[in-house]
Design an enzyme around this catalytic site. Structure first.
Site, PDB file in Angstrom:
ATOM      1  N   PRO A   1       4.813  -6.977  -5.952  1.00 47.32           N
ATOM      2  CA  PRO A   1       4.006  -6.900  -4.727  1.00 47.32           C
ATOM      3  C   PRO A   1       4.815  -6.416  -3.530  1.00 47.32           C
ATOM      4  O   PRO A   1       6.012  -6.672  -3.424  1.00 47.32           O
ATOM      5  CB  PRO A   1       3.519  -8.338  -4.527  1.00 47.32           C
ATOM      6  CG  PRO A   1       4.513  -9.178  -5.247  1.00 47.32           C
ATOM      7  CD  PRO A   1       4.986  -8.358  -6.410  1.00 47.32           C
TER       8      PRO A   1
ATOM      9  N   ASP B   1       0.806  -1.227   0.000  1.00 46.55           N
ATOM     10  CA  ASP B   1       0.000   0.000   0.000  1.00 46.55           C
ATOM     11  C   ASP B   1       0.841   1.279   0.000  1.00 46.55           C
ATOM     12  O   ASP B   1       0.373   2.333   0.418  1.00 46.55           O
ATOM     13  CB  ASP B   1      -0.961   0.018   1.203  1.00 46.55           C
ATOM     14  CG  ASP B   1      -2.125   0.983   0.988  1.00 46.55           C
ATOM     15  OD1 ASP B   1      -2.550   1.140  -0.163  1.00 46.55           O
ATOM     16  OD2 ASP B   1      -2.579   1.599   1.971  1.00 46.55           O
TER      17      ASP B   1
ATOM     18  N   LYS C   1      12.042 -52.742  10.634  1.00 45.31           N
ATOM     19  CA  LYS C   1      13.204 -52.507   9.756  1.00 45.31           C
ATOM     20  C   LYS C   1      14.413 -53.323  10.197  1.00 45.31           C
ATOM     21  O   LYS C   1      15.025 -54.039   9.389  1.00 45.31           O
ATOM     22  CB  LYS C   1      13.603 -51.019   9.759  1.00 45.31           C
ATOM     23  CG  LYS C   1      12.553 -50.067   9.276  1.00 45.31           C
ATOM     24  CD  LYS C   1      13.057 -48.645   9.240  1.00 45.31           C
ATOM     25  CE  LYS C   1      13.607 -48.152  10.567  1.00 45.31           C
ATOM     26  NZ  LYS C   1      12.616 -48.152  11.639  1.00 45.31           N
TER      27      LYS C   1
ATOM     28  N   SER D   1      15.003 -42.529   8.669  1.00 46.44           N
ATOM     29  CA  SER D   1      15.180 -41.588   7.544  1.00 46.44           C
ATOM     30  C   SER D   1      13.846 -40.993   7.106  1.00 46.44           C
ATOM     31  O   SER D   1      13.350 -41.319   6.029  1.00 46.44           O
ATOM     32  CB  SER D   1      15.897 -42.265   6.376  1.00 46.44           C
ATOM     33  OG  SER D   1      15.403 -43.541   6.088  1.00 46.44           O
TER      34      SER D   1
ATOM     35  N   SER E   1       9.712 -46.160  13.688  1.00 43.75           N
ATOM     36  CA  SER E   1      10.275 -46.978  14.759  1.00 43.75           C
ATOM     37  C   SER E   1       9.280 -48.083  15.113  1.00 43.75           C
ATOM     38  O   SER E   1       8.089 -47.833  15.289  1.00 43.75           O
ATOM     39  CB  SER E   1      10.534 -46.096  15.993  1.00 43.75           C
ATOM     40  OG  SER E   1      11.008 -46.872  17.069  1.00 43.75           O
ATOM     41  N   GLY E   2       9.777 -49.324  15.187  1.00 41.75           N
ATOM     42  CA  GLY E   2       8.899 -50.443  15.505  1.00 41.75           C
ATOM     43  C   GLY E   2       8.240 -51.067  14.297  1.00 41.75           C
ATOM     44  O   GLY E   2       7.447 -52.007  14.431  1.00 41.75           O
TER      45      GLY E   2
ATOM     46  N   ASP F   1       1.252  14.534  -0.185  1.00 46.79           N
ATOM     47  CA  ASP F   1       0.071  15.375   0.043  1.00 46.79           C
ATOM     48  C   ASP F   1      -0.535  15.144   1.421  1.00 46.79           C
ATOM     49  O   ASP F   1      -1.155  16.040   2.000  1.00 46.79           O
ATOM     50  CB  ASP F   1      -0.972  15.116  -1.046  1.00 46.79           C
ATOM     51  CG  ASP F   1      -1.317  13.636  -1.178  1.00 46.79           C
ATOM     52  OD1 ASP F   1      -0.373  12.813  -1.271  1.00 46.79           O
ATOM     53  OD2 ASP F   1      -2.525  13.298  -1.212  1.00 46.79           O
TER      54      ASP F   1
END
Length: 609
Positions: free
Chosen positions: A91, A14, A451, A519, A447-448, A147
């Site tokens: 902008p 503005d 893997k 990961s 986890s669990g 102004d």
């Protein structure tokens, strides 16, 4: 007539950027009759009680007109009797700073607006520093809405002094400060009787006469290759836009990064043959002998361009997510796109003072200095010497959005002083000795999820079949190599990077490496893939969170739910599901034996190819 001037209007929301340019076009009679009539009609239903709303000439989006703000960059081409112009009206809202940076990247001059009633605000300072970052050397500070302060000279002088102090260390070539009223037209095309105390030029006359020319046509010729043209077996041309200098038929060029040399036999601009080409021209060049040239290479007469894989850069961070050290991105540098990593954040830059502030957490719209490592050696220059080869963007590898734009400050010597030592015993020899194809099997999941159990079973089966393996488990590695790392996002990123490098070394030794790590981030798994190479198999153990919590062998979920473990994946930290894993296994649906068989089948197929 002077040459084309590309300029940008910027500043806080503005401050009157669109109104300023719209009023300039209207007063200078640079509109077609139908445009002028449409503006007058649209203004009658606008927000100015029937008076002409000059911003409508630039704000074309419905959302822009409804909200009274600029969102996207609006480009406008116009010509006066003295000069041609391209203006990028950008902008001011902080949310759209990335759009403003795009406009600044093409500009030779910046008109920065400041509201006389508010003065220099943080976004004014941010935009000024971004313009400086993008290499703009000429600023116009248009102090708007004079102004509303009664054209007060003291107010004008106070804002001017603050701006000059703020930009003192930006090494600019020129700053002109002009008092204006974008709505009423004071000092836009002609001098205003309301500012008899102002002795400088009005805005448009100043734009018509200013010389922003920089010596781009330096002696060294630089041509980043965009495309190799081979329409038939008799023609092979190298295409691109001349980034610096000039070239003639017969000149000797060096190809980077290979450093091969050859002479120019022909130069084409479009389909016309010419004797020479200069800065800014799109050309096709033929050479007198066959050389290895592809997209991303550079043809040059300079011996000062850098070919290495690390540099220090200044970035404008534009992503909604914070920047993390060790995160991997695609880097578009010149005409080349390749993976790269933000290795370390040196400091961020205070937008108010320009001072360097130590920080390891970087958020949207902050300016920083950092070290970047590339996946391979690339051709680049410092931004101060050549803008084309000295600027780049970072692209998020998952969303494909632009995360940052930056400029190269200088190459890092460590990358050229550390040279890969070739050994007589190669990976191929080690693999042949073990009679197997080295690869990395990467297990990822909550986890669990199972893997580690699966990784252990797969390794036992491979060893039984006579293969040579090494299992890297997340918890085990954190007892030694990664003992210094915690579980914040930055530590997780570095944890995976180190493991990927270790897995790569294990593959060099001819081993089949099995990595079992949560990961959680797609970017990090992609980086691991890049580091390790083509022999990478990703196994997503997709066991649902509810099942993982039921198992909770280590009691970690219970502690995480109780708030005793911060940054726990699946509870207080996200897990990003793999996009294209080689295999997905849900251990709540398969027995260990069944899952192992499925994995072994995929692994043995990869080993045998």
């Amino acid at each position: 007539m002077k040459g084309l001037l590309k300029f940008i209007t910027c500043g806080s929301v503005d401050d009157g950027k669109s109104t300023l340019i719209g009023h300039m076009l209207y007063d200078a009679k640079l509109l077609f009759a139908d445009q002028e009539k449409a503006l007058e009609l649209e203004s009658k239903v606008g927000s100015r009680a029937g008076e002409i709303d000059y911003s409508l000439l630039l704000d074309g989006l419905t959302a822009e007109r409804e909200q009274g703000i600029t969102i996207d960059v609006a480009y406008r081409y116009f010509t006066t009797e003295k000069r041609s112009f391209i203006v990028a009206d950008t902008p001011g809202h902080e949310e759209y700073t990335r759009n403003m940076a795009v406009g600044a990247s093409y500009a030779d001059l910046a008109i920065i607006l400041a509201d006389a009633t508010k003065g220099i605000v943080p976004q004014t300072k941010r935009h000024a520093r971004i313009c400086s970052l993008m290499g703009i050397k000429h600023f116009i500070l248009a102090i708007n809405k004079m102004d509303l302060v009664g054209f007060d000279q003291k107010r004008f002088q106070a804002i001017k002094d603050e701006f000059l102090q703020m930009t003192y260390q930006m090494n600019l070539d020129g700053i002109q400060v002009i008092p204006v009223s974008a709505t009423n037209g004071d000092n836009i095309t002609t001098h205003s009787t309301n500012t008899l105390w102002y002795k400088g030029p009005a805005l448009l006359p100043y734009l018509e006469k200013i010389d922003t020319h920089t010596e781009e046509a330096q002696e060294e010729f630089i041509l980043p290759i965009q495309r190799v043209s081979r329409p038939n077996h008799d023609f092979r041309g190298f295409q691109g836009q001349v980034a610096a200098g000039g070239i003639r038929i017969g000149d000797e060029l060096m190809v980077l990064p290979s450093k091969e040399k050859a002479n120019v036999t022909s130069i084409l601009t479009t389909d016309q043959t010419t004797e020479r080409a200069h800065y800014g021209k799109p050309v096709t060049i033929q050479l007198n002998r066959e050389v290895d040239v592809s997209r991303g290479c550079v043809l040059t007469t300079s011996d000062q361009i850098h070919v290495t894989d690390m540099f220090t850069a200044t970035l404008l961070w534009m992503d909604d997510t914070e920047l993390i050290e060790g995160r991997n991105y695609l880097i578009k540098l010149g005409t080349l796109t390749l993976p790269g990593t933000v290795m370390s954040i040196k400091h961020k830059i205070d937008i108010n003072t320009g001072k360097e502030i130590p920080s390891d957490r970087i958020f949207k719209n902050e300016l920083i200095t950092c070290d970047i490592s590339l996946a391979e050696k690339a051709v680049f220059d410092t931004f101060a010497h050549n803008k084309t080869l000295g600027s780049f963007i970072l692209i998020d590898r998952v969303s494909n959005t632009t995360s940052a734009c930056g400029i190269i400050k200088y190459p890092l010597r460590r990358s050229t002083n550390v040279i890969w030592q070739e050994t007589d015993v190669s990976q191929e020899i080690r693999a042949k000795q073990k009679q197997q194809t080295p690869l990395t099997i990467w297990f990822t999941g909550l986890s669990g999820s199972g893997k580690s159990t699966l990784a252990n079973e797969v390794e036992k089966r491979l060893v039984t079949l006579g293969h040579h393996t090494m299992l890297l488990d997340g918890d085990n590695v954190r007892h030694g190599l990664n003992k210094d790392l915690g579980f914040k996002e930055g530590d997780r990123v570095e944890n995976i990077r180190r493991i990927a490098e270790v897995a790569k070394l294990m593959n060099e030794a001819g081993l089949i490496t099995i990595a079992s790590f949560i990961s959680p981030y797609q970017n990090d798994r992609q980086q691991a893939n890049d580091i390790i190479g083509s022999k990478y198999i990703e196994i997503y153990v997709s066991t649902p969170l509810e099942e993982c919590e039921k198992r909770d062998v280590k009691g970690l979920y219970q502690k995480a739910r109780a708030g005793e473990i911060p940054n726990f994946t699946g509870i207080s930290s996200p897990y990003e599901v793999p996009v294209q894993p080689h295999l997905t296994i849900d251990t709540s649906e398969y027995s260990i034996e069944e899952a192992t068989e499925l994995i072994l089948k995929a692994v043995l197929e990869a080993v045998q190819t």
